[in-house]
Design a protein around this motif. Structure first.
Motif, PDB file in Angstrom:
ATOM      1  N   THR A 194      -1.726 -66.440 -41.316  1.00 25.41           N
ATOM      2  CA  THR A 194      -0.507 -67.278 -41.210  1.00 25.41           C
ATOM      3  C   THR A 194       0.676 -66.148 -41.486  1.00 25.41           C
ATOM      4  O   THR A 194       1.622 -65.988 -40.687  1.00 25.41           O
ATOM      5  CB  THR A 194      -0.505 -68.262 -42.118  1.00 25.41           C
ATOM      6  N   GLU A 195       0.275 -65.128 -42.439  1.00 23.32           N
ATOM      7  CA  GLU A 195       1.251 -64.209 -43.081  1.00 23.32           C
ATOM      8  C   GLU A 195       1.428 -63.184 -41.944  1.00 23.32           C
ATOM      9  O   GLU A 195       2.388 -62.728 -41.703  1.00 23.32           O
ATOM     10  CB  GLU A 195       0.948 -63.741 -44.282  1.00 23.32           C
ATOM     11  N   GLU A 196       0.271 -62.771 -41.449  1.00 20.14           N
ATOM     12  CA  GLU A 196       0.158 -61.627 -39.964  1.00 20.14           C
ATOM     13  C   GLU A 196       0.970 -62.381 -38.923  1.00 20.14           C
ATOM     14  O   GLU A 196       1.913 -61.590 -38.331  1.00 20.14           O
ATOM     15  CB  GLU A 196      -1.195 -61.589 -39.884  1.00 20.14           C
ATOM     16  N   ASP A 197       0.740 -63.667 -38.578  1.00 21.07           N
ATOM     17  CA  ASP A 197       1.712 -64.114 -37.623  1.00 21.07           C
ATOM     18  C   ASP A 197       3.121 -64.255 -37.825  1.00 21.07           C
ATOM     19  O   ASP A 197       3.896 -64.106 -36.784  1.00 21.07           O
ATOM     20  CB  ASP A 197       1.097 -65.813 -37.091  1.00 21.07           C
ATOM     21  N   ARG A 198       3.492 -64.716 -39.240  1.00 19.84           N
ATOM     22  CA  ARG A 198       4.897 -64.721 -39.527  1.00 19.84           C
ATOM     23  C   ARG A 198       5.362 -63.171 -39.369  1.00 19.84           C
ATOM     24  O   ARG A 198       6.773 -63.154 -38.963  1.00 19.84           O
ATOM     25  CB  ARG A 198       4.895 -65.070 -40.956  1.00 19.84           C
ATOM     26  N   ALA A 199       4.760 -62.223 -39.686  1.00 18.79           N
ATOM     27  CA  ALA A 199       5.066 -60.802 -39.534  1.00 18.79           C
ATOM     28  C   ALA A 199       5.366 -60.527 -38.107  1.00 18.79           C
ATOM     29  O   ALA A 199       6.586 -60.009 -37.641  1.00 18.79           O
ATOM     30  CB  ALA A 199       4.390 -59.771 -40.318  1.00 18.79           C
ATOM     31  N   LYS A 200       4.639 -60.895 -37.219  1.00 15.62           N
ATOM     32  CA  LYS A 200       4.786 -60.690 -35.792  1.00 15.62           C
ATOM     33  C   LYS A 200       5.933 -61.268 -35.434  1.00 15.62           C
ATOM     34  O   LYS A 200       6.619 -60.942 -34.613  1.00 15.62           O
ATOM     35  CB  LYS A 200       3.610 -61.145 -35.123  1.00 15.62           C
ATOM     36  N   ILE A 201       6.136 -62.686 -35.677  1.00 15.61           N
ATOM     37  CA  ILE A 201       7.424 -63.505 -35.202  1.00 15.61           C
ATOM     38  C   ILE A 201       8.570 -62.787 -35.806  1.00 15.61           C
ATOM     39  O   ILE A 201       9.585 -62.853 -34.994  1.00 15.61           O
ATOM     40  CB  ILE A 201       7.261 -64.883 -35.582  1.00 15.61           C
ATOM     41  N   LYS A 202       8.723 -62.310 -37.034  1.00 17.49           N
ATOM     42  CA  LYS A 202       9.536 -61.774 -37.574  1.00 17.49           C
ATOM     43  C   LYS A 202      10.191 -60.376 -36.853  1.00 17.49           C
ATOM     44  O   LYS A 202      11.247 -60.071 -36.691  1.00 17.49           O
ATOM     45  CB  LYS A 202       9.458 -61.378 -39.126  1.00 17.49           C
ATOM     46  N   MET A 203       9.027 -59.522 -36.289  1.00 21.92           N
ATOM     47  CA  MET A 203       9.193 -58.382 -35.837  1.00 21.92           C
ATOM     48  C   MET A 203      10.008 -58.782 -34.274  1.00 21.92           C
ATOM     49  O   MET A 203      10.981 -58.102 -34.144  1.00 21.92           O
ATOM     50  CB  MET A 203       7.999 -57.911 -35.271  1.00 21.92           C
ATOM     51  N   VAL A 204       9.443 -59.905 -33.697  1.00 23.18           N
ATOM     52  CA  VAL A 204      10.113 -60.440 -32.396  1.00 23.18           C
ATOM     53  C   VAL A 204      11.401 -60.566 -32.837  1.00 23.18           C
ATOM     54  O   VAL A 204      12.524 -60.551 -31.964  1.00 23.18           O
ATOM     55  CB  VAL A 204       9.282 -61.518 -31.843  1.00 23.18           C
ATOM     56  N   ILE A 205      11.735 -61.384 -33.638  1.00 23.63           N
ATOM     57  CA  ILE A 205      13.435 -61.916 -33.894  1.00 23.63           C
ATOM     58  C   ILE A 205      14.091 -60.646 -34.139  1.00 23.63           C
ATOM     59  O   ILE A 205      15.238 -60.542 -33.784  1.00 23.63           O
ATOM     60  CB  ILE A 205      13.229 -62.664 -35.148  1.00 23.63           C
ATOM     61  N   GLU A 206      13.844 -59.648 -34.862  1.00 22.93           N
ATOM     62  CA  GLU A 206      14.537 -58.458 -35.137  1.00 22.93           C
ATOM     63  C   GLU A 206      14.490 -57.849 -33.869  1.00 22.93           C
ATOM     64  O   GLU A 206      15.712 -57.217 -33.776  1.00 22.93           O
ATOM     65  CB  GLU A 206      13.451 -57.646 -36.322  1.00 22.93           C
ATOM     66  N   GLN A 207      13.585 -57.569 -32.982  1.00 25.53           N
ATOM     67  CA  GLN A 207      13.957 -56.845 -31.688  1.00 25.53           C
ATOM     68  C   GLN A 207      14.734 -57.560 -30.750  1.00 25.53           C
ATOM     69  O   GLN A 207      15.454 -57.047 -30.271  1.00 25.53           O
ATOM     70  CB  GLN A 207      12.543 -57.085 -31.168  1.00 25.53           C
ATOM     71  N   LEU A 208      14.669 -58.876 -31.001  1.00 22.93           N
ATOM     72  CA  LEU A 208      15.717 -59.643 -30.134  1.00 22.93           C
ATOM     73  C   LEU A 208      17.001 -59.524 -30.464  1.00 22.93           C
ATOM     74  O   LEU A 208      18.226 -59.723 -29.879  1.00 22.93           O
ATOM     75  CB  LEU A 208      15.410 -61.316 -30.027  1.00 22.93           C
ATOM     76  N   SER A 209      17.048 -59.171 -31.762  1.00 21.36           N
ATOM     77  CA  SER A 209      18.732 -59.059 -32.302  1.00 21.36           C
ATOM     78  C   SER A 209      19.172 -57.589 -32.044  1.00 21.36           C
ATOM     79  O   SER A 209      20.143 -57.222 -32.915  1.00 21.36           O
ATOM     80  CB  SER A 209      18.649 -59.731 -33.868  1.00 21.36           C
TER      81      SER A 209
END
Length: 184
Positions: free
Chosen positions: A140-155
């Motif tokens: 779950t932590e790994e998935d959160r990190a991937k989602i966080k990376m996508v959010i950072e890329q989107l911004s």
């Protein structure tokens, strides 16, 4: 070392019958087997005495011997019932803790461990369940990190870079999640 030692087997327990159906079912089976064993033993001892006419009908057994046999059978049944509850408690308690932990996991609460007493049964299962939930937390932590990376890329400011990287990251995340729930 812990200086507080219980004086009786259930002194430190608040609830003895944790899973009534389970505990009573197996205790009743044990009492029934104890009764059968006691009756078989009595017949094994008394039949030869009757066959060799050491004991005769109508005065088959003196009242004191009969009373002693009935008392011994009742004490035997009582001891079997007590130890049946005691032994099943050592299984029912851990089962209760494991089921409670599974219910927390079902609600999405992955953090936390099951801790069983030193002599309880099912410690092996508790260790494996704890490892299972630890791996769920890690994934779950790994998935959160991937989602966080996508959010950072989107911004980020570069839209062309965002689209390719985000799509790649989201496809990877989707594939990981699909693999987890796929039946093998």
């Amino acid at each position: 070392m812990d200086s507080k030692k219980p004086t009786a087997p259930f002194a430190d327990k608040k609830i003895v019958l944790i899973n009534r159906d389970f505990q009573l079912r197996f205790t009743i089976i044990a009492v029934f087997l104890g009764m059968i064993s006691t009756i078989f033993t009595a017949v094994t001892i008394l039949y030869p005495l009757y066959a060799f006419q050491i004991l005769r009908i109508p005065r088959f057994l003196p009242p004191l011997v009969l009373f002693s046999m009935v008392l011994a059978m009742l004490l035997n049944i009582g001891a079997i019932a007590f130890f049946g509850i005691f032994i099943t408690h050592r299984i029912a308690g851990p089962m209760f803790s494991l089921v409670r932990r599974l219910r927390f996991g079902e609600e999405g609460q992955y953090r936390g461990h099951v801790f069983l007493r030193q002599g309880d049964e099912l410690n092996y299962l508790a260790r494996n369940m704890n490892a299972f939930f630890d791996s769920l937390v890690q994934r779950t932590e790994e998935d959160r990190a991937k989602i966080k990376m996508v959010i950072e890329q989107l911004s980020s400011k570069d839209p062309s870079h965002v689209t390719e990287t985000c799509v790649k990251s989201l496809k990877e995340l989707e594939r990981d999640l699909s693999d987890r729930v796929a039946q093998k």
